[in-house]
Design a protein around this motif. Structure first.
Motif, PDB file in Angstrom:
ATOM      1  N   ASN A  20      -4.899   2.384   6.758  1.00 45.82           N
ATOM      2  CA  ASN A  20      -5.835   1.862   5.754  1.00 45.82           C
ATOM      3  C   ASN A  20      -5.968   0.346   5.838  1.00 45.82           C
ATOM      4  O   ASN A  20      -7.066  -0.200   5.672  1.00 45.82           O
ATOM      5  CB  ASN A  20      -5.378   2.263   4.353  1.00 45.82           C
ATOM      6  N   VAL A  76      -8.026   8.170   3.601  1.00 44.81           N
ATOM      7  CA  VAL A  76      -8.222   7.253   2.481  1.00 44.81           C
ATOM      8  C   VAL A  76      -7.788   7.953   1.205  1.00 44.81           C
ATOM      9  O   VAL A  76      -8.328   8.998   0.855  1.00 44.81           O
ATOM     10  CB  VAL A  76      -9.695   6.808   2.381  1.00 44.81           C
ATOM     11  N   ARG A 104       0.833  -1.206   0.000  1.00 40.44           N
ATOM     12  CA  ARG A 104       0.000   0.000   0.000  1.00 40.44           C
ATOM     13  C   ARG A 104       0.875   1.266   0.000  1.00 40.44           C
ATOM     14  O   ARG A 104       0.564   2.253  -0.675  1.00 40.44           O
ATOM     15  CB  ARG A 104      -0.915   0.015   1.223  1.00 40.44           C
ATOM     16  N   GLU A 119      -9.552  -1.555   6.664  1.00 35.31           N
ATOM     17  CA  GLU A 119     -10.229  -2.503   5.768  1.00 35.31           C
ATOM     18  C   GLU A 119     -10.407  -3.869   6.413  1.00 35.31           C
ATOM     19  O   GLU A 119     -11.309  -4.613   6.050  1.00 35.31           O
ATOM     20  CB  GLU A 119      -9.424  -2.654   4.470  1.00 35.31           C
ATOM     21  N   GLU A 155       0.173   5.861   6.734  1.00 28.52           N
ATOM     22  CA  GLU A 155      -1.160   5.883   6.129  1.00 28.52           C
ATOM     23  C   GLU A 155      -1.572   4.491   5.664  1.00 28.52           C
ATOM     24  O   GLU A 155      -2.727   4.083   5.823  1.00 28.52           O
ATOM     25  CB  GLU A 155      -1.176   6.866   4.963  1.00 28.52           C
TER      26      GLU A 155
END
Length: 537
Positions: free
Chosen positions: A491, A533, A462, A495, A487
């Motif tokens: 994330n 996001v 990511r 999720e 970040e």
């Protein structure tokens, strides 16, 4: 006609009878022509009548050539010894070939090998020239001869063959309708130090497989048998499959160094549900086929590794009330096949499971699975090791950070420390689960307690994604920043913030790999966090 010709020769052309004789001769010529055509038509008709009234030639299967020019054939399920037409070359007739037989049962033609026929599955090889096909349990089985096409073919139980029309000869081996290549997985060059956060598990499996090879004489003096089976159990995503592949690579490497030979590993990666089949006896046949393939590969010079993922799905605990369940026969079949393996020098068996408590004890007993190795979730130090593996020095990093710290290695050390500290921080934002014990004491599990190698790999991916998007927007390669990893961490957990119902305690404790003793209640923290996001470009 001859008399007319004689009279014409006697009378001169001016004689009054000469004209009449000419007319008679022309009529006779026409009459003879009509008779010739009629005779030809009659002969053709007789030939057609002969053909349609002649008995049909039969088609048989050639089995063998006996003494002299006598051939053994089968026609319509019956065997015959018959002669061969001298115009045919007897030595060109081959077992399984179709032949043309006249009403006197003489071979008068060679039709080659048929291209159609029934399909049968080989159950057992009977010598070099016979096969048993049909039911695995001996019911409705048949014994077939090998055709000339299969004389030198390497066949094994489970192969499918095409059979001649008389069901006496196996003519051709067919490609399997179900490709078994998915059993095979490529093993990368995976050294032990390329697996992070699992020192305890790696040491246990290294001692089990390397010591017997490096100190063979000492083990023989103590009459110590080498293990043949391992169980890797622990939460999902923590490297069980990776450890299995590393075992295959390193054990083969050790054997090659010790023996001086060039041996290759044959890693059979089998997921448990792939073995299950709705047809009676088919799952058991697949198990036999898997072990048979492993033994064949050992004879060919490979070192086979049988890695069974999700083992609890096919080797689960048997119960008397579920006697009709497939596991009631599959587990004993697996035990029987495992008992036929002497040691890891023949076949190495590795089971992997998230729920080892559901595997039948008969499988896990010593002598079958000799080592049970726990694969834990990584702690903070282990997570840093895993981050270092995925944050390769060749990756582009923030130029300002590289300039500040002096090298990519220093940047990697800085980033791994920062993201692992953020992941394992005992803060309210990282709270994950509240566990209530029978004593009334409550314990709080945080994000770090749910970490895994797979989750860390996803976080790094990511972060790479964020850096790529930023580089596309600015048209300048900016590299991976600390903010990208933080970040990505937020994330990823956002999720994966999917919780089972609070009353299913067992599922919760298996999810977090927590000791279930004295646990009476679990409660997830579902506070909404301000999670950044990134928008997809």
């Amino acid at each position: 006609m001859e008399r007319v010709e004689r009279l014409l020769a006697i009378f001169p052309a001016e004689h009054p009878l000469a004209g009449e004789l000419q007319s008679i001769r022309a009529g006779l010529f026409e009459h003879e022509s009509i008779i010739g055509e009629a005779r030809e038509a009659i002969e053709k008709l007789e030939e057609v009548v002969k053909k349609v009234t002649s008995p049909a030639n039969r088609i048989g299967t050639f089995l063998a050539l006996r003494e002299g020019k006598t051939a053994q054939i089968v026609v319509g399920g019956s065997d015959y010894f018959c002669l061969i037409d001298p115009r045919l070359k007897a030595d060109q007739l081959q077992t399984g070939m179709r032949v043309l037989v006249n009403d006197a049962y003489v071979i008068v033609g060679d039709l080659g090998f048929d291209t159609t026929g029934q399909i049968a599955k080989i159950v057992e090889l009977l010598g070099e020239d016979r096969l048993r096909v049909g039911s695995e349990h001996g019911l409705q089985s048949s014994v077939l001869m090998r055709s000339a096409l299969l004389a030198d073919a390497k066949l094994k139980a489970g192969d499918e063959v095409r059979v001649d029309g008389n069901f006496r000869v196996a003519v051709e081996v067919l490609a399997r309708t179900e490709n078994k290549d998915y059993y095979l997985d490529i093993v990368p060059e995976l050294e032990w130090d390329q697996i992070g956060g699992q020192k305890e598990a790696l040491n246990a499996i290294r001692d089990a497989i390397e010591l017997p090879l490096l100190h063979e004489e000492l083990f023989a003096r103590y009459k110590h048998s080498t293990p043949k089976g391992f169980l890797l159990h622990g939460p999902p995503g923590c490297g069980k499959t990776l450890i299995g592949k590393a075992t295959a690579y390193n054990l083969t490497k050790q054997l090659n160094e010790k023996t001086g030979r060039s041996m290759e590993q044959y890693f059979m990666h089998i997921k448990g549900p792939e073995i299950l089949n709705m047809w009676l006896g088919e799952s058991e046949r697949i198990v036999r086929e898997i072990f048979s393939t492993a033994r064949e590969k050992r004879k060919e010079g490979y070192l086979p590794f049988l890695f069974i993922d999700e083992a609890e799905s096919i080797l689960g605990t048997r119960r008397a009330s579920r006697s009709a369940n497939i596991l009631s026969t599959l587990v004993p079949m697996f035990c029987t096949e495992m008992d036929g393996i002497e040691s890891l020098n023949e076949v190495v068996i590795i089971l992997a499971s998230n729920r080892a408590d559901l595997i039948d004890p008969a499988i896990l007993r010593p002598g079958r699975i000799d080592r049970k190795i726990k694969v834990h979730r990584p702690d903070r130090a282990g997570a840093k090791e895993i981050y270092r593996i995925y944050l390769d020095p060749a990756l582009p990093y923030d130029p300002e950070l590289v300039k500040k710290l002096g090298s990519s290695e220093a940047v990697i050390e800085f980033l791994t420390s920062r993201v692992s500290d953020a992941q394992y921080a005992q803060t309210d934002a990282n709270r994950f689960l509240e566990i209530t014990l029978r004593s009334g004491r409550k314990e709080i599990l945080h994000r770090g307690d749910l970490a895994s190698g797979a989750l860390i790999e996803s976080i790094v991916d990511r972060a790479k994604e964020l850096a790529i998007r930023r580089s596309i927007s600015s048209k300048i390669e900016e590299g991976i920043r600390e903010s990208d990893l933080l970040e990505a961490l937020e994330n990823e957990y956002a999720e994966n913030d999917i919780f089972p119902p609070g009353d299913i305690i067992e599922d919760w404790l298996k999810l977090v790999d927590y000791d279930p003793e004295n646990v009476v209640k679990v409660r997830p923290f579902k506070e909404k966090r301000n999670v950044p996001v990134s928008r997809i470009i």
